[in-house]
Scaffold this motif. Structure first.
Motif, PDB file in Angstrom:
ATOM      1  N   ALA A 276      -2.792   4.736 -45.371  1.00 52.02           N
ATOM      2  CA  ALA A 276      -3.665   5.841 -45.244  1.00 52.02           C
ATOM      3  C   ALA A 276      -3.584   6.802 -46.274  1.00 52.02           C
ATOM      4  O   ALA A 276      -4.351   7.633 -47.049  1.00 52.02           O
ATOM      5  N   VAL A 277      -2.001   7.091 -46.553  1.00 48.30           N
ATOM      6  CA  VAL A 277      -1.986   8.046 -47.794  1.00 48.30           C
ATOM      7  C   VAL A 277      -2.420   7.650 -49.081  1.00 48.30           C
ATOM      8  O   VAL A 277      -2.965   8.297 -50.039  1.00 48.30           O
TER       9      VAL A 277
ATOM     10  N   ALA B 280      -5.002   9.514 -51.363  1.00 51.91           N
ATOM     11  CA  ALA B 280      -4.410   9.919 -52.803  1.00 51.91           C
ATOM     12  C   ALA B 280      -5.595   9.520 -53.776  1.00 51.91           C
ATOM     13  O   ALA B 280      -5.751  10.050 -54.771  1.00 51.91           O
ATOM     14  N   ASN B 281      -6.030   8.175 -53.354  1.00 49.95           N
ATOM     15  CA  ASN B 281      -7.033   7.634 -54.442  1.00 49.95           C
ATOM     16  C   ASN B 281      -8.211   8.380 -54.580  1.00 49.95           C
ATOM     17  O   ASN B 281      -8.706   8.522 -55.648  1.00 49.95           O
ATOM     18  N   ARG B 282      -8.453   8.956 -53.399  1.00 53.12           N
ATOM     19  CA  ARG B 282     -10.031   9.830 -53.482  1.00 53.12           C
ATOM     20  C   ARG B 282      -9.543  10.877 -54.142  1.00 53.12           C
ATOM     21  O   ARG B 282     -10.364  11.380 -55.002  1.00 53.12           O
ATOM     22  N   LEU B 283      -8.703  11.666 -53.849  1.00 49.25           N
ATOM     23  CA  LEU B 283      -8.165  13.053 -54.516  1.00 49.25           C
ATOM     24  C   LEU B 283      -8.137  12.655 -55.918  1.00 49.25           C
ATOM     25  O   LEU B 283      -8.304  13.622 -57.010  1.00 49.25           O
TER      26      LEU B 283
ATOM     27  N   GLY C 171       3.694  10.220 -46.038  1.00 48.37           N
ATOM     28  CA  GLY C 171       3.118   9.741 -44.801  1.00 48.37           C
ATOM     29  C   GLY C 171       3.887  10.063 -43.441  1.00 48.37           C
ATOM     30  O   GLY C 171       3.394  10.453 -42.512  1.00 48.37           O
ATOM     31  N   GLU C 172       5.077  10.169 -43.730  1.00 47.41           N
ATOM     32  CA  GLU C 172       6.157  10.543 -42.709  1.00 47.41           C
ATOM     33  C   GLU C 172       5.892  11.874 -42.309  1.00 47.41           C
ATOM     34  O   GLU C 172       5.696  12.119 -41.003  1.00 47.41           O
TER      35      GLU C 172
END
Length: 172
Positions: free
Chosen positions: A66-67, A71-74, A57-58
């Motif tokens: 948001a990350v 990540a959940n979608r990927l 995220g950084e």
């Protein structure tokens, strides 16, 4: 007298995206073509090493939530895996699955071939000079980003583009 720095910047602002779109035009066979830009940026970073959600995220300028959503979608489509940190079970590392790595390598190989086919139209010295100039531009843009708070400019630009809600519009 030559062009001003502003005029050259305007020219580059239009030219660079066109060059990238021309060189890296998506092809229908690429299964990654449908992924949003943010997810592609994430996958590109994950292609070189694993990251924690906070460090990723950084790097991407995104919140951890948001990350996590990206990540959940990927992960749901089999491109990303969460690996438990051996020294701290609470910490998860994000990494590409073998399928994700394979797709990213294919994509990179295709892009390298496209660049190679474009570079052959330039002499070796010009190719080296072009790469050196791009590296200088990258360094200069990193320095400029450090010295300028772009969020101030973005807020002002957005405010100018958005119409005021009727209750806030000034009466004439």
């Amino acid at each position: 007298m030559g062009e001003s720095a502003h005029e050259r910047a305007v020219k580059l602002e239009g030219l660079l995206p066109r060059v990238l779109r021309t060189l890296f035009k998506p092809v229908g066979e690429d299964p990654l073509v449908e992924l949003p830009v943010g997810q592609m940026r994430m996958m590109r970073l994950l292609g070189s090493k694993s990251w924690t959600p906070s460090s990723l995220g950084e790097e991407l300028g995104l919140s951890v939530s948001a990350v996590t959503q990206m990540a959940n979608r990927l992960e749901s489509i089999g491109l990303l895996a969460r690996i438990e940190d051996p020294s701290d079970r609470r910490v998860k590392h994000l990494t590409l699955t073998p399928l994700g790595l394979q797709l990213m390598r294919r994509r990179q190989d295709r892009r390298v071939r496209l660049l190679e086919s474009a570079l052959v139209h330039m002499g070796d010295n010009r190719q080296e000079e072009f790469i050196r100039i791009l590296e200088e531009l990258l360094d200069a843009s990193a320095k400029a980003a450090e010295s300028v708070d772009n969020s101030i400019f973005m807020e002002a630009e957005v405010e100018q583009m958005l119409p005021l809600a009727p209750q806030y519009a000034k009466e004439k």
